[in-house]
Design a protein around this motif. Structure first.
Motif, PDB file in Angstrom:
ATOM      1  N   HIS A   1       6.178  -6.656   1.156  1.00 34.37           N
ATOM      2  CA  HIS A   1       7.246  -6.650   0.148  1.00 34.37           C
ATOM      3  C   HIS A   1       8.613  -6.641   0.820  1.00 34.37           C
ATOM      4  CE1 HIS A   1       9.251  -5.710  -3.648  1.00 34.37           C
ATOM      5  NE2 HIS A   1       9.899  -4.737  -3.010  1.00 34.37           N
ATOM      6  N   ALA A   2       8.762  -5.790   1.846  1.00 31.25           N
ATOM      7  CA  ALA A   2      10.058  -5.670   2.521  1.00 31.25           C
ATOM      8  C   ALA A   2      10.427  -6.932   3.289  1.00 31.25           C
ATOM      9  CB  ALA A   2      10.027  -4.473   3.462  1.00 31.25           C
ATOM     10  N   ALA A   3       9.425  -7.706   3.728  1.00 28.69           N
ATOM     11  CA  ALA A   3       9.684  -8.895   4.547  1.00 28.69           C
ATOM     12  C   ALA A   3      10.069 -10.118   3.723  1.00 28.69           C
ATOM     13  CB  ALA A   3       8.449  -9.218   5.383  1.00 28.69           C
ATOM     14  N   LYS A   4       9.891 -10.041   2.407  1.00 32.75           N
ATOM     15  CA  LYS A   4      10.192 -11.210   1.565  1.00 32.75           C
ATOM     16  C   LYS A   4      11.687 -11.540   1.609  1.00 32.75           C
ATOM     17  CE  LYS A   4       8.430 -11.792  -2.462  1.00 32.75           C
ATOM     18  NZ  LYS A   4       8.031 -11.601  -3.876  1.00 32.75           N
ATOM     19  N   GLY A   5      12.001 -12.782   1.992  1.00 35.60           N
ATOM     20  CA  GLY A   5      13.372 -13.255   1.964  1.00 35.60           C
ATOM     21  C   GLY A   5      14.299 -12.605   2.965  1.00 35.60           C
ATOM     22  N   THR A   6      13.760 -11.987   4.019  1.00 35.82           N
ATOM     23  CA  THR A   6      14.624 -11.246   4.945  1.00 35.82           C
ATOM     24  C   THR A   6      14.683 -11.856   6.339  1.00 35.82           C
ATOM     25  OG1 THR A   6      12.805  -9.748   5.555  1.00 35.82           O
ATOM     26  CG2 THR A   6      14.214  -9.076   3.725  1.00 35.82           C
TER      27      THR A   6
ATOM     28  N   PRO B   1      16.150 -13.982   9.300  1.00 32.40           N
ATOM     29  CA  PRO B   1      17.538 -14.397   9.564  1.00 32.40           C
ATOM     30  C   PRO B   1      17.799 -15.862   9.255  1.00 32.40           C
ATOM     31  CG  PRO B   1      16.679 -13.073  11.376  1.00 32.40           C
ATOM     32  CD  PRO B   1      15.526 -13.343  10.466  1.00 32.40           C
ATOM     33  N   GLU B   2      16.805 -16.695   9.482  1.00 36.29           N
ATOM     34  CA  GLU B   2      16.971 -18.127   9.234  1.00 36.29           C
ATOM     35  C   GLU B   2      16.599 -18.521   7.802  1.00 36.29           C
ATOM     36  OE1 GLU B   2      12.790 -17.352  10.673  1.00 36.29           O
ATOM     37  OE2 GLU B   2      14.822 -16.643  11.140  1.00 36.29           O
ATOM     38  N   GLY B   3      16.311 -17.519   6.977  1.00 33.12           N
ATOM     39  CA  GLY B   3      15.885 -17.757   5.607  1.00 33.12           C
ATOM     40  C   GLY B   3      14.369 -17.659   5.494  1.00 33.12           C
TER      41      GLY B   3
END
Length: 328
Positions: free
Chosen positions: A193-198, A200-202
Motif C-alpha cells: 500500500h505504501a509503495a503505490k505511486g511513490t 521517484p520516476e513515477g
C-alpha cells in the motif's frame, strides 16, 4: 462441560486484541450476552494475585485465553525475554485461577510455531516435541508449549475441562501493521500500500521481502478462528476427547502458499504493480508450516473464508483506519 446457555458467563482474556475482539464479537452475534473482559490497564494477567481476585469476584463459567504477547520474527528476535516471561506468567495466572474457581471449560489459544522446524507436513498434533524448534520464535513457542502442557496436566490430574486450539498464521481486521512487530501478511499489505505511486520516476516503488520468499505458510482469517472457538465451547466433552485425547486441536485451512505467491496475491488486491525485491540477509524462518486439520475435520468444523476474500476485508479495514488517523 459444554456451553449450552446464552446466559453463561464467558471471560475472554485479551478481548481488545485482534483475536480476542473477533471472539467477543462472534460470541455476541451468536447470542451470548454475558461476556466479561478487562483491559490490560484494568487487570495485569501477569499478576497471579490480581488474576485470582478477579476470578474470585467474577466467577466465570467459561474462559477463552486469548491474551498473549505476540509479534513477528523481528519482535521475537529482539525481545526474547519478554516473549517467554510475559506469556508464561499470563498462562499460569489464568489457568491456575480457572482451576481454583472451577470453570466449566477453558479454551487456551496456542500457535503452530510450537511444532518442530522440520515437522512432517502437514503437521499433526502428535509431532509436538519431536524435534528442535525454529530458533527465531523459540521463546514464544516454548511458552505456548508450556501453556498447553499446563492444561493437559490439570485435565490429567484434576479432570479439568481444558483444551488447546493451535491456530495457524492469523490475519484480519485489528491486525498489527507495525513493521517492527507485525507478522508477514499485514507487513506485506502495508508495504504494498505504501509503495503505490511513490517511485521517484513515477509509478509504484519496489517492495522488499525478507529472505528468499520460498517458505510456505498457511493463513487463517481471524473470524474463522472465532467460529472455531465457539464450536469447541459448544461441543460435548466426550466428542472432543475422542478426537483429541491430549486436548489439542489444530485450526487451519488445509492449504498453504509461498511467501512469493502471497506477495503476488497482495499486489493484485492492493493494485501494486512495482517490482518485488528480496533481502536474503534476513531469515526465512521455518520452511513450511501446514497443519493437519483432521481432528477438527472429524468433529465437523472447517474454515469458510477464502484467502483472497480475507485479504480484501483486511485491506479494507486497514484503509479505513488509515483514513481515520489522517482525519485526526
Amino acid at each position: 462441560m459444554r456451553l449450552t446457555s446464552e446466559n453463561a458467563k464467558i471471560y475472554v482474556a485479551g478481548h481488545r486484541g485482534m483475536v480476542g475482539n473477533a471472539i467477543w464479537e462472534h460470541l455476541s452475534d451468536a447470542g451470548y450476552t454475558n461476556l466479561v473482559g478487562r483491559t490490560s490497564d484494568e487487570l495485569d494477567l501477569r499478576d497471579p494475585h490480581a488474576t485470582r481476585d478477579f476470578f474470585a469476584a467474577e466467577q466465570p463459567d467459561f474462559v477463552v485465553l486469548a491474551a498473549a504477547r505476540v509479534g513477528g520474527i523481528l519482535a521475537n528476535d529482539r525481545y526474547p525475554a519478554d516473549f517467554i516471561d510475559d506469556n508464561l506468567a499470563i498462562q499460569q495466572s489464568v489457568i491456575r485461577a480457572a482451576h481454583n474457581t472451577g470453570v466449566d471449560r477453558l479454551v487456551f489459544l496456542g500457535s503452530t510455531c510450537i511444532y518442530p522446524k522440520h515437522a512432517p507436513q502437514p503437521m499433526p498434533e502428535d509431532s509436538l516435541l519431536t524435534g528442535p524448534l525454529e530458533p527465531t520464535n523459540q521463546w514464544y513457542a516454548v511458552a505456548k508449549i508450556a501453556g498447553h502442557k499446563l492444561c493437559e496436566a490439570f485435565h490429567r490430574q484434576h479432570g479439568d475441562d481444558m483444551l488447546t486450539l493451535m491456530p495457524t498464521n492469523l490475519y484480519g481486521p485489528g491486525d498489527d501493521f507495525d513493521l517492527e512487530t507485525s507478522h508477514v501478511l499485514p507487513a506485506l499489505l502495508r508495504k504494498a500500500h505504501a509503495a503505490k505511486g511513490t517511485a521517484p520516476e513515477g509509478g509504484d516503488a519496489p517492495v522488499t521481502l525478507w529472505g528468499s520468499g520460498t517458505p510456505k505458510r498457511e493463513f487463517l482469517y481471524v473470524e474463522d478462528l472465532a467460529d472455531a472457538v465457539r464450536f469447541v465451547l459448544e461441543a460435548p466433552e466426550e466428542e472432543l476427547r475422542d478426537a483429541a485425547p491430549d486436548g489439542m486441536l489444530n485450526v487451519g485451512v488445509g492449504e498453504d502458499l509461498s511467501i512469493n505467491d502471497l506477495m503476488a496475491l497482495i499486489q493484485d488486491v492492493v493494485g501494486h504493480e512495482g517490482p518485488v525485491e528480496h533481502d536474503e540477509s534476513k531469515p526465512d524462518g521455518t520452511p513450511r508450516k501446514l497443519v493437519d486439520t483432521s481432528r477438527m475435520d472429524a468433529l465437523g468444523w472447517t474454515a469458510q473464508t477464502a484467502l483472497r476474500n480475507g485479504i480484501e476485508k483486511t485491506y479494507d479495514w486497514y484503509r479505513e483506519q488509515e483514513a481515520l488517523n489522517v482525519a485526526r
